[in-house]
Scaffold this motif. Structure first.
Motif, short mmCIF file in Angstrom:
data_model
loop_
_atom_site.label_atom_id
_atom_site.label_comp_id
_atom_site.label_asym_id
_atom_site.label_seq_id
_atom_site.Cartn_x
_atom_site.Cartn_y
_atom_site.Cartn_z
N PRO A 173 116.38 67.45 89.80
CA PRO A 173 115.15 66.65 89.65
C PRO A 173 115.48 65.21 89.28
N PRO A 174 114.55 64.30 89.52
CA PRO A 174 114.78 62.91 89.09
C PRO A 174 114.82 62.83 87.56
N VAL A 175 115.67 61.96 87.06
CA VAL A 175 115.79 61.78 85.61
C VAL A 175 114.64 60.90 85.14
N PRO A 176 113.86 61.37 84.14
CA PRO A 176 112.72 60.56 83.68
C PRO A 176 113.17 59.32 82.92
N ALA A 177 112.22 58.42 82.68
CA ALA A 177 112.50 57.19 81.91
C ALA A 177 111.54 57.14 80.73
N PRO A 178 111.86 57.83 79.64
CA PRO A 178 110.94 57.88 78.48
C PRO A 178 110.79 56.53 77.81
N LYS A 179 109.64 56.29 77.19
CA LYS A 179 109.36 55.02 76.53
C LYS A 179 110.20 54.82 75.28
N GLN A 180 110.60 55.94 74.63
CA GLN A 180 111.36 55.84 73.39
C GLN A 180 112.82 55.48 73.61
N ALA A 181 113.22 55.33 74.87
CA ALA A 181 114.63 55.09 75.17
C ALA A 181 115.10 53.80 74.51
N ASP A 182 116.24 53.90 73.82
CA ASP A 182 116.84 52.73 73.19
C ASP A 182 118.20 52.51 73.84
N GLY A 183 118.25 51.70 74.88
CA GLY A 183 119.48 51.51 75.63
C GLY A 183 119.64 52.61 76.66
N ASP A 184 120.85 52.72 77.19
CA ASP A 184 121.13 53.72 78.21
C ASP A 184 121.11 55.12 77.61
N PRO A 187 121.38 61.68 80.94
CA PRO A 187 120.26 62.41 81.55
C PRO A 187 119.68 63.50 80.64
N ILE A 188 120.54 64.21 79.91
CA ILE A 188 120.04 65.25 79.01
C ILE A 188 119.03 64.66 78.04
N ASP A 189 119.34 63.53 77.46
CA ASP A 189 118.45 62.93 76.47
C ASP A 189 117.18 62.38 77.09
N ALA A 190 117.26 61.92 78.32
CA ALA A 190 116.06 61.44 79.00
C ALA A 190 115.06 62.58 79.18
N PHE A 191 115.54 63.73 79.60
CA PHE A 191 114.64 64.88 79.79
C PHE A 191 114.03 65.31 78.44
N ILE A 192 114.84 65.33 77.40
CA ILE A 192 114.34 65.80 76.10
C ILE A 192 113.37 64.80 75.49
N LYS A 203 132.10 70.87 90.49
CA LYS A 203 132.97 71.92 91.03
C LYS A 203 133.13 73.08 90.07
N TRP A 204 132.01 73.44 89.42
CA TRP A 204 131.90 74.62 88.55
C TRP A 204 132.78 74.51 87.31
N SER A 205 133.04 73.29 86.83
CA SER A 205 133.83 73.10 85.61
C SER A 205 132.95 73.30 84.39
N LEU A 206 133.23 74.36 83.61
CA LEU A 206 132.46 74.59 82.39
C LEU A 206 132.74 73.50 81.35
N LYS A 207 133.98 73.04 81.27
CA LYS A 207 134.30 72.01 80.29
C LYS A 207 133.53 70.72 80.57
N ALA A 208 133.30 70.42 81.82
CA ALA A 208 132.53 69.22 82.15
C ALA A 208 131.10 69.33 81.63
N VAL A 209 130.52 70.52 81.72
CA VAL A 209 129.14 70.72 81.23
C VAL A 209 129.13 70.73 79.71
N HIS A 210 130.12 71.40 79.09
CA HIS A 210 130.24 71.31 77.63
C HIS A 210 130.22 69.86 77.18
N ARG A 211 131.00 69.06 77.87
CA ARG A 211 131.15 67.65 77.49
C ARG A 211 129.80 66.93 77.55
N GLN A 212 129.05 67.17 78.63
CA GLN A 212 127.73 66.55 78.76
C GLN A 212 126.84 66.94 77.59
N MET A 213 126.89 68.20 77.21
CA MET A 213 125.99 68.69 76.16
C MET A 213 126.34 68.12 74.80
#
Length: 992
Positions: free
Chosen positions: A135-146, A149-154, A780-790
């Protein structure tokens, strides 16, 4: 068609009438559940009517019973709250009436009633079955800088709810959180202070990368996976026998996670690794996933074929359940007896998956085919070279410590017991002490005071033993002619046909290593000894002791070779029914069982010699030093260095063991019989034959594997694995990223990690879940890459600060306005206590430690007890988990039952937990060791001891008021009691 022309009959039926019937009528009137005897999924059923007679008069709606019940609102039955859908609307009623008046024309075949989502069941349009579209990443009003994507959705969800997030956590909180989350251990005070002092903008990111690269990461996250895999090391049910080689699957999971094996390959190997990579031992070991659950030994071996068939169907249901819930988040097993009541899973789907797994059986099998070697031979050679270097460094460290211990020890005289038989081989094979003479066979000969064994057909065997033996010791002085030979026995005791035997064996399971060989490896474990390097230049003293408590210990040159272990039981050899053999593993003779070398002397004892006695027999007395004695003599600095060396060594050993080619508890395949769909799941009512396949509602209906019903067993599992990991399957990626989120945040985006169906939870952030699933595939199904994002997200780095107003809106914190505090799991709590006390044994992999005594009387029984010693201070991951044995400390902190899948652990708070942390023998002992550590570091300075205790246990300095109160407490009750108080504190038990 002109604009004013009515739509074709087929269009009206397919687009209006069929969906109307499916969503409102077919939940009760379908082939599996014909309420009132009425089936409305097909034209024939409509025409036949039900128990009340015909329901349709084509062309005459008022005369049709179906319309009468609908018009009066008797059907569909009145909805009860909280169902969202009302009874039929006026427009829906009009559609139905017009259709009946037109003659109730039926277009096509039966209505696929499972395909439509209603207010009471899911269809193929259910949210989790839709294709993954980032899905497209939202642009919340509370955003402070960059924003990530995880934080934009939340933030977008928080804004919609009128909530603001809590502030970021401080650095002490962050490093403690990250350590426990990624490696399951607390950070040291030095690591905490170094992180706080590091002002680099990438300090946190570098810490994340370092922890993801740690071998402890694999240990931490393997525990999560083993919960889902229902892993244990005994069979369960009433016999509950041990599985001596099941630990290899646990080690494979650790290694796979550390290596960041792509998740799609991680799945394929666990379902059909032996098919995808038949020459790689690790791939076969991976199939231990399928057989990790309990197995009904009694049910499988009973006389009644009818009951055995039922037991086999239960076993297949376990396989289907584990596979589909773990990888797909679907309760496919609910369709064993009828079409699923809530999800679009038919009974046919269930038996398709069962057919794919119908050749899977429990058991042990060699991980390498005869004559084969893994493609990774070069890797194994590198590992062995690195291992030798580490062992040399370890010996350099240990040598001065041994000298210190021996210098302080008084010489002890050891009174050696007399063996019951001894063979000197001066002239022939006669027994120097009795009548158990040995006869030479083949090319074996006695020469220069030695029994020479040239291989091929040379061995020696004695007359029958004249006494019964249970506990015993085998001993010999041997010279190897070839270090690379495999599987030859030095000295052993066997029944005459070799069906039962115990033997000192060289190089059978792992090249150049000694092992206590036994029939079908039932009393055999790899002990982690060093590879042999001494061949013809000198004699080697080898011995194996078999204790009455089932403890087996291998010795080399008077020292324990690797580690001791407890077998499920030791064999009883009856008087007159057993003999001793030399140079032969066991009868019947074969080239791969015969040793190439020479034996100078051998002996047999009728009890297990002590370590001191074995050392004396080898001429080493009084230099035998136990591991615990050595550990006690080390200084804190030496302990730290030795722990690190042992840790690095065990990293290599775990990978080498997986390549060794010994037996593993894994899938034992056999070509299956035809799979029938069973009416109501009854083995006495077989219906049509079913070919292996998947679930039709998943992956856009691509459930047909294109295999005939009699397809080869391996091909079935291979196709199933490929179907589950197909890019068309929308469940696989969603399910695993939800699991990762759950373990990082305490609850998944979907709070039912094994059920993405109608009865499961709904995603709190559906767009975020899909974005993460798409990101996993992109990476490419890297679990460590997703851990890192989180863990790099602001949501993860948020403080646990409570906001009363936010809690009124979102009490469960599903919108993630703060980071919820998490209690340490049972095993992590025990590991943290060991670590803080300075007692953690960092050895990775290999057979687990046993905190129980066991005996066999038809069934196997276990008595869990407190165990002491460095061997038992390994991480709790390496506890030998038995299904009928419980741990008082771990269980009280919600350690799950290993007989069932545990996708999410319960977290309870009970008085027993506080009592355990105050009174459990392990906690008492570790509190003493913690106090010893504090005293060694700070001598008699109580203030310094208290401050150091806070930094070690809680990763922060003590506040002045805490320090003052603690010093008063220590003065009155002692330092060890204060350490127990820290272990029992909420701040130690919880991670903010």
């Amino acid at each position: 068609m002109l604009a004013d022309e009515p739509p074709p009959v087929a269009t009206v039926f397919n687009e209006r009438v069929a969906p109307l019937l499916a969503r409102n009528c077919l939940g009760c009137h379908n082939p599996s559940d014909k309420k009132g005897g009425l089936d409305l999924t097909r034209a024939e059923g409509l025409a036949a009517g039900g128990d009340s007679g015909p329901v349709m008069v084509p062309g005459d709606a008022p005369a049709s019973l179906l319309w009468q019940r609908v018009e009066s609102d008797e059907m569909p039955p009145p909805r009860k709250p909280p169902a969202a859908s009302p009874q039929l609307t006026a427009a829906a009623k009009e559609t139905l009436k017009t259709w009946i008046a037109a003659g109730a024309p039926w277009s096509g075949g039966p209505i696929d009633w499972l395909s439509y989502t209603t207010d009471s069941r899911a269809g193929v349009d259910w949210w989790s079955l839709r294709p993954i579209l980032a899905p497209p990443v939202p642009a919340p009003k509370q955003a402070d800088g960059d924003l990530l994507p995880i934080d934009a959705f939340i933030l977008a969800r928080l804004e919609a709810a009128g909530l603001s997030p809590s502030p970021p956590a401080d650095r002490r909180t962050l490093i403690r959180r990250l350590y426990f989350d990624l490696v399951g251990l607390p950070p040291s005070p030095d690591e905490v202070e170094a992180f706080i002092a590091d002002t680099s903008p990438r300090a946190y990111e570098e810490l994340v990368d370092r922890l993801l690269a740690s071998p402890h990461y694999g240990e931490r996250w393997a525990r999560h996976w083993l919960d889902v895999a229902r892993y244990a090391e005994s069979q369960g049910f009433e016999r509950d026998r041990l599985r001596p080689n099941s630990w290899q699957y646990r080690d494979w999971v650790v290694a796979a996670l550390n290596d960041d094996l792509p998740y799609d390959e991680f799945i394929r190997w666990q379902l059909a690794g032996d098919v995808f990579e038949p020459d790689d031992p690790r791939a076969l070991i991976a199939t231990g996933f399928l057989v990790a659950g309990p197995w009904d030994e009694v049910g499988q071996t009973q006389q009644s074929e009818a009951m055995k068939a039922v037991v086999r169907q239960d076993e297949l249901e376990d396989l289907v359940t584990a596979t589909c819930q773990t990888f797909l988040g679907l309760t496919v097993n609910c369709a064993r007896c009828h079409d699923h009541k809530f999800d679009p899973v038919s009974q046919l789907d269930y038996y398709r998956v069962a057919a794919a797994l119908s050749g899977v059986h429990h058991g042990e099998r060699p991980t390498l085919k005869p004559g084969k070697s893994p493609a990774s031979d070069e890797l194994r050679a590198t590992l062995e070279a690195n291992e030798a270097s580490l062992r040399a460094r370890l010996e350099t460290l240990d040598a001065p410590v041994r000298e210190r211990v021996l210098a302080q020890r008084r010489p002890a005289k050891v009174d050696m017991p007399v063996p019951i038989a001894r063979w000197e081989f001066d002239v022939d094979g006669h027994d120097e002490l009795g009548t158990v003479d040995a006869e030479l066979h083949g090319a074996a000969r006695v020469e220069n005071g030695r029994l020479v064994l040239p291989g091929g057909d040379g061995f020696a065997a004695t007359a029958p033993l004249d006494r019964t033996l249970v506990a015993k010791t085998l001993e010999a002085w041997v010279q190897l002619a070839d270090l690379d030979q495999r599987g030859g026995g030095v000295i052993g005791i066997q029944t005459f046909d070799g069906a039962k035997f115990d033997s000192i064996v060289y190089g059978e399971r792992e090249p150049r290593r000694w092992v206590a060989g036994s029939n079908f490896f039932v009393r055999t474990q790899d002990v982690g000894g060093a590879a042999e390097t001494e061949a013809a230049e000198r004699l080697i003293h080898v011995a194996v002791t078999y204790g009455s408590d089932n403890t087996i210990t291998v010795y080399r040159n008077g020292l324990v070779y690797g580690r001791s272990y407890q077998a499920a039981g030791i064999e009883k050899f009856e008087s007159g029914k057993a003999q001793v053999v030399f140079g032969l593993r066991h009868a019947p003779p074969a080239a791969n069982k015969l040793l190439v070398g020479a034996i100078e002397r051998a002996a047999l004892y009728d009890r297990a010699l002590t370590a001191e006695e074995v050392a004396a027999a080898a001429g080493l007395q009084p230099t035998q030093i136990s591991e615990d004695e050595l550990w006690a003599a080390l200084t804190p600095r030496e302990r730290s260095e030795r722990r690190q060396l042992a840790f690095e060594l065990s990293r290599l050993e775990i990978r080498r063991r997986l390549l060794a080619g010994g037996p593993a508890y894994a899938v034992v395949p056999s070509e299956p019989k035809a799979t029938h769909l069973l009416k109501r799941g009854d083995t006495r009512q077989p219906a049509e034959i079913v070919a292996a396949g998947g679930v039709a509602a998943v992956a856009a209906g691509k459930a047909d594997f294109g295999l005939p019903p009699d397809a080869p067993e391996g091909e079935r599992r291979k196709k199933l694995a490929e179907w589950i990991t197909s890019p068309d399957n929308p469940l696989t990626a969603r399910v695993i990223v939800n699991r990762l989120w759950q373990y990082h945040f305490g609850v998944g985006l979907v709070e039912t990690p094994n059920d993405f169906g109608f009865n499961g939870g709904r995603p709190s952030h559906a767009d975020l879940l899909d974005w993460l699933a798409a990101e996993l595939i992109r990476q490419k199904w890297s679990l460590k890459a997703v851990h890192r994002q989180m863990v790099l997200s602001a949501a993860y780095r948020r403080s646990a600060t409570f906001q009363a107003e936010a809690a009124k809106v979102d009490a469960a914190n599903r919108l993630l306005w703060r980071k919820s505090p998490l209690r340490l799991e049972a095993e992590v709590l025990r590991d943290a206590i060991l670590s803080v006390a300075g007692q953690l044994n960092p050895t990775l992999g290999g057979p687990g430690y046993r905190d129980f005594r066991t005996f066999t009387n038809n069934s196997q029984f276990y008595e869990v007890h407190d165990v002491e010693g460095f061997t038992f201070q390994r991480r709790s991951l390496y506890r030998t988990v038995i299904r009928s044995g419980t741990s008082p400390l771990l269980d009280v902190f919600d350690c799950p039952d290993p007989s069932t899948i545990a996708p999410a652990r319960a977290v309870t708070t009970t008085p027993l937990q506080a009592l355990a942390l105050l009174n459990d023998a392990f906690v008492l002992r570790m509190a003493d060791r913690f106090a010893d550590r504090l005293q060694a570091d700070s001598e008699s300075d109580i203030a310094a001891q208290v401050g150091n205790a806070y930094r070690l246990a809680l990763a922060r300095p003590a506040r002045p008021d805490e320090s003052a109160a603690a010093q008063t407490f220590v003065a009155e009750h002692g330092l060890s009691s204060f350490c127990r108080v820290l272990f029992n504190s909420n701040e130690f038990l919880y991670v903010d």
